[in-house]
Design an enzyme around this catalytic site. Structure first.
Site, PDB file in Angstrom:
ATOM      1  N   ARG A 171      -7.692   1.988  12.996  1.00 31.78           N
ATOM      2  CA  ARG A 171      -7.061   1.513  11.751  1.00 31.78           C
ATOM      3  C   ARG A 171      -8.102   1.506  10.644  1.00 31.78           C
ATOM      4  NH1 ARG A 171      -2.219  -1.054  11.318  1.00 31.78           N
ATOM      5  NH2 ARG A 171      -1.751  -2.096   9.343  1.00 31.78           N
ATOM      6  N   ARG A 191      -9.105   1.080   6.842  1.00 32.44           N
ATOM      7  CA  ARG A 191      -8.649   0.416   5.627  1.00 32.44           C
ATOM      8  C   ARG A 191      -9.837   0.201   4.696  1.00 32.44           C
ATOM      9  NH1 ARG A 191      -4.493   1.811   7.425  1.00 32.44           N
ATOM     10  NH2 ARG A 191      -2.523   0.638   7.653  1.00 32.44           N
ATOM     11  N   GLU A 209      -7.390  -5.947   0.592  1.00 36.31           N
ATOM     12  CA  GLU A 209      -7.348  -4.877   1.598  1.00 36.31           C
ATOM     13  C   GLU A 209      -6.252  -3.899   1.239  1.00 36.31           C
ATOM     14  OE1 GLU A 209      -5.416  -3.695   5.692  1.00 36.31           O
ATOM     15  OE2 GLU A 209      -4.627  -4.547   3.844  1.00 36.31           O
ATOM     16  N   CYS A 218       0.795  -1.227   0.000  1.00 38.08           N
ATOM     17  CA  CYS A 218       0.000   0.000   0.000  1.00 38.08           C
ATOM     18  C   CYS A 218       0.826   1.275   0.000  1.00 38.08           C
ATOM     19  CB  CYS A 218      -0.918   0.018   1.228  1.00 38.08           C
ATOM     20  SG  CYS A 218      -0.019   0.036   2.800  1.00 38.08           S
TER      21      CYS A 218
END
Length: 331
Positions: free
Chosen positions: A158, A160, A114, A76
């Site tokens: 977090r 995502r 993800e 990412c």
């Protein structure tokens, strides 16, 4: 089909096996894994008894076993706010095309992916649209949503984006991502005893704690002080809230984990606490150095979120009916 029993999956960009934890929980069988980082491979092998294959760009599609589900948190950094955001101009960004290559050859029933939240809006949304167009052309219905792990019993902030891609002949025209669980886990719930965390204490004379120290529980990071100038890795938080997002990179006195005031001491999180913050089991083996462990957990996925998403997947009528009626073509 109450679970993914007998369905085979491949674990791409496997890291330390976060996706594998979730898929195996629902009965999936891993038939192939790939990870380029040698240190992550050490941890993966210690926990699953097999060493992942290396660089996926060097592995031919026909060399990968047939599978029903392709999963992975593809790298990412190319889309991250903390990176340069070069997207497909960055070599790491092109790894999405490895997913497309393998998908085109094997045509799995489902992809489970993800990435960082910023992927959705990178380059004014053009990058993500390009990905969606590719997946559509490959024959998949794509559903995606940005979720905060802290809303799914994970003691960490977090955010995502999660993507579920169903082969169009499955007839899955609608998927509902799970709503927040309504029950929260806080950082204080998973902390190790003081005598196991002495080495992570931060002893400096430039720390400032606010007078209104947070004592109430809250499902978010609660900042209560600073170290030095209070930059990234130099902020102090309450253990009665959530951990800040674990990171594989970054500097500061509390790099990668954030600093917390715990029993009168300011300290980083221990690797074992990072393990628990990401939802890995308490007996997960950590065979590498602290520095490598921080990197690996920072790069990993929040397992309880994956499990929540998959819980809704296994209940899909279209997927159940397809598998039941086409048992002869399931590898």
């Amino acid at each position: 089909m109450k679970k993914f029993n007998d369905l085979k999956f491949i674990d791409l960009f496997a890291g330390i096996g976060g996706f594998r934890q979730a898929l195996e929980y629902y009965g999936g069988k891993c038939v192939f894994s790939s990870e380029i980082d040698e240190q992550a491979c050490i941890t993966y092998e210690a926990n699953y008894g097999e060493k992942p294959f290396g660089d996926i760009t060097l592995i031919k599609s026909h060399e990968i076993p047939s599978h029903d589900i392709l999963c992975g948190g593809f790298p990412c950094q190319a889309f991250s706010i903390s990176g340069k955001q070069r997207g497909f101009e960055d070599t790491r960004g092109t790894l999405f095309f490895e997913i497309a290559r393998i998908t085109e050859y094997h045509k799995p029933l489902m992809l489970f992916l993800e990435n960082v939240k910023n992927l959705v809006r990178h380059d004014s949304g053009k990058t993500f649209k390009h990905m969606l167009d590719i997946l559509n052309d490959l024959g998949y219905n794509v559903f995606y949503k940005v979720l905060n792990a802290g809303h799914y019993s994970v003691p960490q902030f977090r955010e995502r984006v999660y993507m579920l891609c169903f082969r169009k002949d499955l007839g899955v025209d609608y998927y509902q991502f799970p709503e927040p669980s309504g029950s929260y886990t806080y950082l204080c719930d998973i902390l190790l005893p003081d005598n196991e965390t002495d080495k992570y204490v931060i002893d400096r004379n430039d720390m400032v704690l606010y007078y209104n120290l947070e004592q109430n529980h809250a499902a978010k990071p609660l900042r209560i002080g600073t170290i030095n100038k209070g930059g990234q890795g130099e902020r102090i938080y309450s253990p009665y809230g959530h951990a800040v997002t674990l990171s594989a990179h970054g500097g500061g006195a509390a790099a990668k984990t954030g600093a917390y005031l715990i029993n009168g001491r300011v300290r980083k999180l221990a690797p074992r606490e990072c393990c628990l913050v990401q939802g890995f089991p308490a007996d997960f083996i950590i065979p590498v150095s602290d520095g490598q462990a921080y990197k690996q957990f920072g790069n990993s996925v929040a397992i309880p979120v994956l499990k929540s998403i998959l819980k809704n997947v296994v209940q899909l009528d279209g997927l159940r009916d397809f598998v039941k009626n086409h048992e002869d073509i399931i590898p």
